[in-house]
Design a protein around this motif. Structure first.
Motif, PDB file in Angstrom:
ATOM      1  N   SER A   1       0.856  -1.190   0.000  1.00 49.38           N
ATOM      2  CA  SER A   1       0.000   0.000   0.000  1.00 49.38           C
ATOM      3  C   SER A   1       0.895   1.244   0.000  1.00 49.38           C
ATOM      4  O   SER A   1       2.105   1.142   0.238  1.00 49.38           O
ATOM      5  CB  SER A   1      -0.888  -0.008   1.247  1.00 49.38           C
ATOM      6  N   PRO A   2       0.334   2.417  -0.234  1.00 44.74           N
ATOM      7  CA  PRO A   2       1.137   3.643  -0.186  1.00 44.74           C
ATOM      8  C   PRO A   2       1.861   3.840   1.152  1.00 44.74           C
ATOM      9  O   PRO A   2       2.925   4.441   1.205  1.00 44.74           O
ATOM     10  CB  PRO A   2       0.112   4.760  -0.437  1.00 44.74           C
ATOM     11  N   SER A   3       1.299   3.289   2.229  1.00 39.78           N
ATOM     12  CA  SER A   3       1.941   3.416   3.541  1.00 39.78           C
ATOM     13  C   SER A   3       2.958   2.310   3.802  1.00 39.78           C
ATOM     14  O   SER A   3       3.580   2.269   4.855  1.00 39.78           O
ATOM     15  CB  SER A   3       0.881   3.417   4.641  1.00 39.78           C
ATOM     16  N   GLY A   4       3.111   1.377   2.833  1.00 43.61           N
ATOM     17  CA  GLY A   4       4.087   0.301   2.981  1.00 43.61           C
ATOM     18  C   GLY A   4       3.533  -0.985   3.581  1.00 43.61           C
ATOM     19  O   GLY A   4       4.275  -1.941   3.797  1.00 43.61           O
ATOM     20  N   SER A   5       2.240  -1.015   3.844  1.00 42.44           N
ATOM     21  CA  SER A   5       1.624  -2.225   4.404  1.00 42.44           C
ATOM     22  C   SER A   5       1.436  -3.274   3.317  1.00 42.44           C
ATOM     23  O   SER A   5       1.220  -2.936   2.150  1.00 42.44           O
ATOM     24  CB  SER A   5       0.252  -1.889   4.996  1.00 42.44           C
ATOM     25  N   PRO A   6       1.479  -4.556   3.696  1.00 42.69           N
ATOM     26  CA  PRO A   6       1.248  -5.599   2.698  1.00 42.69           C
ATOM     27  C   PRO A   6      -0.186  -5.554   2.180  1.00 42.69           C
ATOM     28  O   PRO A   6      -1.095  -5.139   2.887  1.00 42.69           O
ATOM     29  CB  PRO A   6       1.512  -6.903   3.459  1.00 42.69           C
ATOM     30  N   CYS A   7      -0.358  -5.969   0.938  1.00 45.24           N
ATOM     31  CA  CYS A   7      -1.679  -6.056   0.313  1.00 45.24           C
ATOM     32  C   CYS A   7      -2.010  -7.522   0.070  1.00 45.24           C
ATOM     33  O   CYS A   7      -1.129  -8.298  -0.322  1.00 45.24           O
ATOM     34  CB  CYS A   7      -1.694  -5.307  -1.013  1.00 45.24           C
ATOM     35  N   TYR A   8      -3.253  -7.882   0.291  1.00 45.48           N
ATOM     36  CA  TYR A   8      -3.699  -9.261   0.126  1.00 45.48           C
ATOM     37  C   TYR A   8      -4.911  -9.301  -0.801  1.00 45.48           C
ATOM     38  O   TYR A   8      -5.654  -8.334  -0.909  1.00 45.48           O
ATOM     39  CB  TYR A   8      -4.084  -9.867   1.477  1.00 45.48           C
ATOM     40  N   LEU A   9      -5.105 -10.453  -1.412  1.00 48.72           N
ATOM     41  CA  LEU A   9      -6.255 -10.684  -2.274  1.00 48.72           C
ATOM     42  C   LEU A   9      -6.885 -12.001  -1.870  1.00 48.72           C
ATOM     43  O   LEU A   9      -6.188 -13.010  -1.713  1.00 48.72           O
ATOM     44  CB  LEU A   9      -5.809 -10.753  -3.741  1.00 48.72           C
ATOM     45  N   VAL A  10      -8.188 -11.989  -1.709  1.00 44.92           N
ATOM     46  CA  VAL A  10      -8.929 -13.215  -1.438  1.00 44.92           C
ATOM     47  C   VAL A  10      -9.741 -13.527  -2.688  1.00 44.92           C
ATOM     48  O   VAL A  10     -10.439 -12.667  -3.210  1.00 44.92           O
ATOM     49  CB  VAL A  10      -9.866 -13.059  -0.219  1.00 44.92           C
ATOM     50  N   GLY A  11      -9.610 -14.732  -3.180  1.00 42.97           N
ATOM     51  CA  GLY A  11     -10.341 -15.135  -4.373  1.00 42.97           C
ATOM     52  C   GLY A  11      -9.884 -16.499  -4.823  1.00 42.97           C
ATOM     53  O   GLY A  11      -9.105 -17.173  -4.149  1.00 42.97           O
ATOM     54  N   ASP A  12     -10.341 -16.881  -5.994  1.00 43.72           N
ATOM     55  CA  ASP A  12     -10.014 -18.210  -6.506  1.00 43.72           C
ATOM     56  C   ASP A  12      -8.774 -18.215  -7.394  1.00 43.72           C
ATOM     57  O   ASP A  12      -8.397 -19.244  -7.943  1.00 43.72           O
ATOM     58  CB  ASP A  12     -11.209 -18.820  -7.236  1.00 43.72           C
ATOM     59  N   GLY A  13      -8.154 -17.062  -7.562  1.00 40.74           N
ATOM     60  CA  GLY A  13      -6.918 -16.994  -8.338  1.00 40.74           C
ATOM     61  C   GLY A  13      -7.088 -16.857  -9.831  1.00 40.74           C
ATOM     62  O   GLY A  13      -6.122 -16.985 -10.577  1.00 40.74           O
ATOM     63  N   THR A  14      -8.310 -16.576 -10.298  1.00 41.16           N
ATOM     64  CA  THR A  14      -8.547 -16.496 -11.737  1.00 41.16           C
ATOM     65  C   THR A  14      -8.915 -15.101 -12.222  1.00 41.16           C
ATOM     66  O   THR A  14      -9.072 -14.892 -13.414  1.00 41.16           O
ATOM     67  CB  THR A  14      -9.675 -17.464 -12.159  1.00 41.16           C
ATOM     68  N   GLY A  15      -9.048 -14.157 -11.310  1.00 40.28           N
ATOM     69  CA  GLY A  15      -9.505 -12.824 -11.683  1.00 40.28           C
ATOM     70  C   GLY A  15      -8.402 -11.921 -12.216  1.00 40.28           C
ATOM     71  O   GLY A  15      -7.225 -12.287 -12.294  1.00 40.28           O
ATOM     72  N   PHE A  16      -8.814 -10.716 -12.583  1.00 36.73           N
ATOM     73  CA  PHE A  16      -7.910  -9.731 -13.163  1.00 36.73           C
ATOM     74  C   PHE A  16      -6.738  -9.420 -12.240  1.00 36.73           C
ATOM     75  O   PHE A  16      -5.587  -9.376 -12.670  1.00 36.73           O
ATOM     76  CB  PHE A  16      -8.677  -8.438 -13.489  1.00 36.73           C
ATOM     77  N   VAL A  17      -7.011  -9.172 -10.955  1.00 28.03           N
ATOM     78  CA  VAL A  17      -5.938  -8.801 -10.024  1.00 28.03           C
ATOM     79  C   VAL A  17      -4.958  -9.962  -9.847  1.00 28.03           C
ATOM     80  O   VAL A  17      -3.747  -9.746  -9.774  1.00 28.03           O
ATOM     81  CB  VAL A  17      -6.503  -8.315  -8.675  1.00 28.03           C
ATOM     82  N   SER A  18      -5.453 -11.185  -9.824  1.00 26.05           N
ATOM     83  CA  SER A  18      -4.564 -12.352  -9.730  1.00 26.05           C
ATOM     84  C   SER A  18      -3.651 -12.445 -10.951  1.00 26.05           C
ATOM     85  O   SER A  18      -2.444 -12.700 -10.817  1.00 26.05           O
ATOM     86  CB  SER A  18      -5.373 -13.644  -9.606  1.00 26.05           C
ATOM     87  N   ARG A  19      -4.221 -12.220 -12.119  1.00 28.23           N
ATOM     88  CA  ARG A  19      -3.404 -12.267 -13.349  1.00 28.23           C
ATOM     89  C   ARG A  19      -2.386 -11.134 -13.380  1.00 28.23           C
ATOM     90  O   ARG A  19      -1.243 -11.319 -13.781  1.00 28.23           O
ATOM     91  CB  ARG A  19      -4.298 -12.250 -14.589  1.00 28.23           C
ATOM     92  N   LEU A  20      -2.790  -9.957 -12.922  1.00 28.15           N
ATOM     93  CA  LEU A  20      -1.870  -8.832 -12.841  1.00 28.15           C
ATOM     94  C   LEU A  20      -0.731  -9.139 -11.869  1.00 28.15           C
ATOM     95  O   LEU A  20       0.445  -8.879 -12.167  1.00 28.15           O
ATOM     96  CB  LEU A  20      -2.619  -7.571 -12.391  1.00 28.15           C
ATOM     97  N   ALA A  21      -1.059  -9.723 -10.726  1.00 30.06           N
ATOM     98  CA  ALA A  21      -0.033 -10.092  -9.747  1.00 30.06           C
ATOM     99  C   ALA A  21       0.933 -11.125 -10.335  1.00 30.06           C
ATOM    100  O   ALA A  21       2.147 -11.027 -10.135  1.00 30.06           O
ATOM    101  CB  ALA A  21      -0.689 -10.627  -8.470  1.00 30.06           C
ATOM    102  N   ASP A  22       0.402 -12.105 -11.075  1.00 29.67           N
ATOM    103  CA  ASP A  22       1.257 -13.096 -11.739  1.00 29.67           C
ATOM    104  C   ASP A  22       2.221 -12.415 -12.707  1.00 29.67           C
ATOM    105  O   ASP A  22       3.416 -12.741 -12.742  1.00 29.67           O
ATOM    106  CB  ASP A  22       0.416 -14.123 -12.506  1.00 29.67           C
ATOM    107  N   ASP A  23       1.714 -11.478 -13.490  1.00 31.57           N
ATOM    108  CA  ASP A  23       2.555 -10.753 -14.453  1.00 31.57           C
ATOM    109  C   ASP A  23       3.643  -9.953 -13.740  1.00 31.57           C
ATOM    110  O   ASP A  23       4.804  -9.955 -14.162  1.00 31.57           O
ATOM    111  CB  ASP A  23       1.714  -9.808 -15.315  1.00 31.57           C
TER     112      ASP A  23
END
Length: 96
Positions: free
Chosen positions: A16-38
């Motif tokens: 995050s802008p403050s340096g905190s970790p960011c997490y995603l909850v999901g099945d791993g197939t969505g846009f944010v998951s693909r962006l994270a993979d890239d």
């Protein structure tokens, strides 16, 4: 209608802008998951590049202290990225 099951929260390869970790909850197939993979692929490629550069620079006896400090910063950044990727993948592969 089928229900998607959410796996464990995924530690994302950015903070995050403050340096905190960011997490995603999901099945791993969505846009944010693909962006994270890239982004992880880019980060791992950059770590390889920095490591290759480091090996050459450290073999050169004319490398200045300033250049070594700059190299150390790049290596520290790459190691932080790779460690975050490893932590994320470990948490997703560990049952429970």
């Amino acid at each position: 209608m089928s229900e998607r099951s959410a796996g464990p929260a995924r530690l994302l390869p950015w903070t995050s802008p403050s340096g905190s970790p960011c997490y995603l909850v999901g099945d791993g197939t969505g846009f944010v998951s693909r962006l994270a993979d890239d982004i992880e692929r880019v980060q791992l490629g950059m770590a390889d590049d920095v490591l290759d550069y480091a090996e050459g620079m450290l073999a050169d006896r004319t490398t200045s202290a300033r250049e070594v400090r700059f190299l150390a910063r790049g290596l520290a950044d790459a190691l932080r990225d790779v460690r975050r990727i490893a932590d994320s993948r470990e948490k997703r592969s560990t049952p429970g």
